[in-house]
Design a protein around this motif. Structure first.
Motif, PDB file in Angstrom:
ATOM      1  N   GLY A   1      15.639 103.432  30.254  1.00 20.11           N
ATOM      2  CA  GLY A   1      16.141 104.336  29.210  1.00 20.11           C
ATOM      3  C   GLY A   1      15.193 105.461  28.817  1.00 20.11           C
ATOM      4  O   GLY A   1      15.408 106.129  27.807  1.00 20.11           O
TER       5      GLY A   1
ATOM      6  N   LYS B   1      25.611  97.045  28.752  1.00 19.89           N
ATOM      7  CA  LYS B   1      24.862  96.645  27.548  1.00 19.89           C
ATOM      8  C   LYS B   1      25.831  96.450  26.369  1.00 19.89           C
ATOM      9  O   LYS B   1      26.990  96.078  26.583  1.00 19.89           O
ATOM     10  CB  LYS B   1      23.759  97.657  27.242  1.00 19.89           C
ATOM     11  CG  LYS B   1      22.832  97.879  28.450  1.00 19.89           C
ATOM     12  CD  LYS B   1      21.543  98.563  28.124  1.00 19.89           C
ATOM     13  CE  LYS B   1      20.712  98.690  29.382  1.00 19.89           C
ATOM     14  NZ  LYS B   1      19.401  99.279  29.179  1.00 19.89           N
TER      15      LYS B   1
ATOM     16  N   HIS C   1      16.708  90.080  31.393  1.00 19.71           N
ATOM     17  CA  HIS C   1      16.598  91.527  31.173  1.00 19.71           C
ATOM     18  C   HIS C   1      15.519  91.768  30.106  1.00 19.71           C
ATOM     19  O   HIS C   1      15.415  90.991  29.142  1.00 19.71           O
ATOM     20  CB  HIS C   1      17.945  92.099  30.726  1.00 19.71           C
ATOM     21  CG  HIS C   1      17.946  93.596  30.716  1.00 19.71           C
ATOM     22  ND1 HIS C   1      17.351  94.314  29.716  1.00 19.71           N
ATOM     23  CD2 HIS C   1      18.427  94.499  31.605  1.00 19.71           C
ATOM     24  CE1 HIS C   1      17.471  95.612  29.987  1.00 19.71           C
ATOM     25  NE2 HIS C   1      18.120  95.745  31.132  1.00 19.71           N
TER      26      HIS C   1
ATOM     27  N   THR D   1      22.341 103.413  31.543  1.00 23.77           N
ATOM     28  CA  THR D   1      22.929 104.653  31.029  1.00 23.77           C
ATOM     29  C   THR D   1      23.979 105.237  31.982  1.00 23.77           C
ATOM     30  O   THR D   1      25.082 105.604  31.560  1.00 23.77           O
ATOM     31  CB  THR D   1      21.795 105.696  30.804  1.00 23.77           C
ATOM     32  OG1 THR D   1      20.756 105.069  30.039  1.00 23.77           O
ATOM     33  CG2 THR D   1      22.300 106.919  30.070  1.00 23.77           C
TER      34      THR D   1
HETATM   35  P1  PGA Z   1      18.799 102.570  32.233  1.00 23.03           P
HETATM   36  O1  PGA Z   1      18.893 101.004  32.009  1.00 23.03           O
HETATM   37  O2  PGA Z   1      19.480 102.886  33.528  1.00 23.03           O
HETATM   38  O3  PGA Z   1      19.486 103.169  31.063  1.00 23.03           O
HETATM   39  O4  PGA Z   1      17.331 102.927  32.273  1.00 23.03           O
HETATM   40  C1  PGA Z   1      18.727 100.128  33.091  1.00 23.03           C
HETATM   41  C2  PGA Z   1      18.769  98.710  32.615  1.00 23.03           C
HETATM   42  O5  PGA Z   1      18.344  98.430  31.488  1.00 23.03           O
HETATM   43  O6  PGA Z   1      19.278  97.818  33.318  1.00 23.03           O
END
Ligand code: PGA
Length: 236
Positions: A163, A8, A85, A216
Motif C-alpha cells: 500500500g 481486504k 497477511h 489496491t
Molecule cells: P497492495 O496490497 O497491492 O495494496 O500493496 C497487497 C496486499 O496487501 O496483499
C-alpha cells in the motif's frame, strides 16, 4: 501464472455484486483467485473466477464465537486462503503458532494455503530481513510433511511495500525468492506489495515469479484488466 485479488475490508453487498459482474467480464487465461470479505463469499458466483478467503480460524468448527473454520469455507467452495497477511500479524497479533495451525486446518480441508511473509522497513534496513523470513517460513511449516509443504503457495510481500507505492528491485526479489526456495519445496512463489499496471513491466522480467497478490489493484477494474493483459502476453 496465478493472480490473487485481495479485496481486504472493502465492498459492501451491492458494491460487490457490481464489482463481480465487472471482473467476470475480463477475458483472461490467467488463473484469477478472488478473496472477498467473509460475507461476500456467500454472494460469490462465477464459473471463471476461483474463490479464495482472506482468513480462516485456527480452530475446528465448534464453540468459537465469531470464527469461520476451514470446514465452513470448504462448504462455500473456497479453494484458496490467505494466511499470515502482515495486516493480520499487526492488527490481530496473529502469531507463528496460529499461522501454523491455520495452515494445518486448511490442508485438512483441501484448501490451498497462501502463506504471506515479508519483512518490515526496519528489518530490511538492519539487514535482518533474511532471518525474519526464515523464521516466518519455518514456523509456518512446522510439523508438516514434505508432501503438504509442497501444497503451500508462498507470497512474498515486504511490509514496507504494501500500500505504499514502493517496490523492491528485481534483484532484491530474486534474492528472497531463491532464499525461500532453499527452505521450502513450494510449487509457487508470488510477489505482492504495490503491484500495478505500470510497475509490472519491470516485475515481469523476473522469471521466478509464479504470480501476484494484488490489494489496491484488485479494486480498480480497468487497471486490473490492463495488468492482466500485460502478464498474459508474457505467458502466451
Ligand atoms: P497492495 O496490497 O497491492 O495494496 O500493496 C497487497 C496486499 O496487501 O496483499
Amino acid at each position: 501464472m496465478i493472480v490473487i485479488l485481495n479485496n481486504k475490508c472493502n465492498l459492501n453487498k451491492d458494491e460487490f455484486k457490481a464489482y463481480l459482474k465487472d471482473i467476470s467480464e475480463i477475458k483472461t487465461k490467467i488463473d484469477l483467485v478472488l478473496c472477498p470479505n467473509f460475507l461476500n463469499i456467500s454472494e460469490f458466483k462465477s464459473d471463471k473466477i476461483i474463490l479464495g478467503s482472506q482468513n480462516v480460524s485456527a480452530q475446528n468448527s465448534g464453540a468459537f464465537t465469531g470464527e469461520i473454520s476451514a470446514n465452513i469455507l470448504k462448504s462455500y467452495n473456497v479453494k484458496y486462503c490467505l494466511v499470515g497477511h502482515s495486516e493480520r500479524r499487526k492488527y490481530q497479533q496473529e502469531n507463528y503458532h496460529e499461522i501454523n495451525q491455520k495452515i494445518k486446518k486448511l490442508l485438512e480441508s483441501n484448501i490451498t494455503p497462501i502463506l504471506c511473509i515479508g519483512e518490515t522497513k526496519e528489518e530490511r534496513d538492519s539487514k535482518k530481513y533474511k532471518e525474519v523470513i526464515k523464521e516466518q517460513l519455518l514456523s509456518a511449516i512446522k510439523d508438516l510433511s514434505l508432501e503438504n509443504q509442497k501444497k503451500i503457495i508462498i507470497a512474498y510481500e515486504p511490509v514496507w511495500s504494501i500500500g505504499t507505492g514502493l517496490i523492491p528491485t528485481n534483484n532484491q526479489i530474486e534474492e528472497i525468492f531463491s532464499y525461500i526456495k532453499s527452505y521450502i519445496m513450494t510449487n509457487k512463489i508470488l510477489y505482492g506489495g504495490s503491484v500495478n499496471e505500470t510497475n509490472v513491466d519491470t516485475l515481469k522480467k523476473i522469471n521466478l515469479i509464479d504470480g501476484y497478490l494484488l490489494g489496491t489493484l484488485s479494486l480498480q477494474e480497468k487497471k486490473l484488466k490492463l495488468f492482466l493483459n500485460k502478464i498474459e502476453n508474457l505467458t502466451n
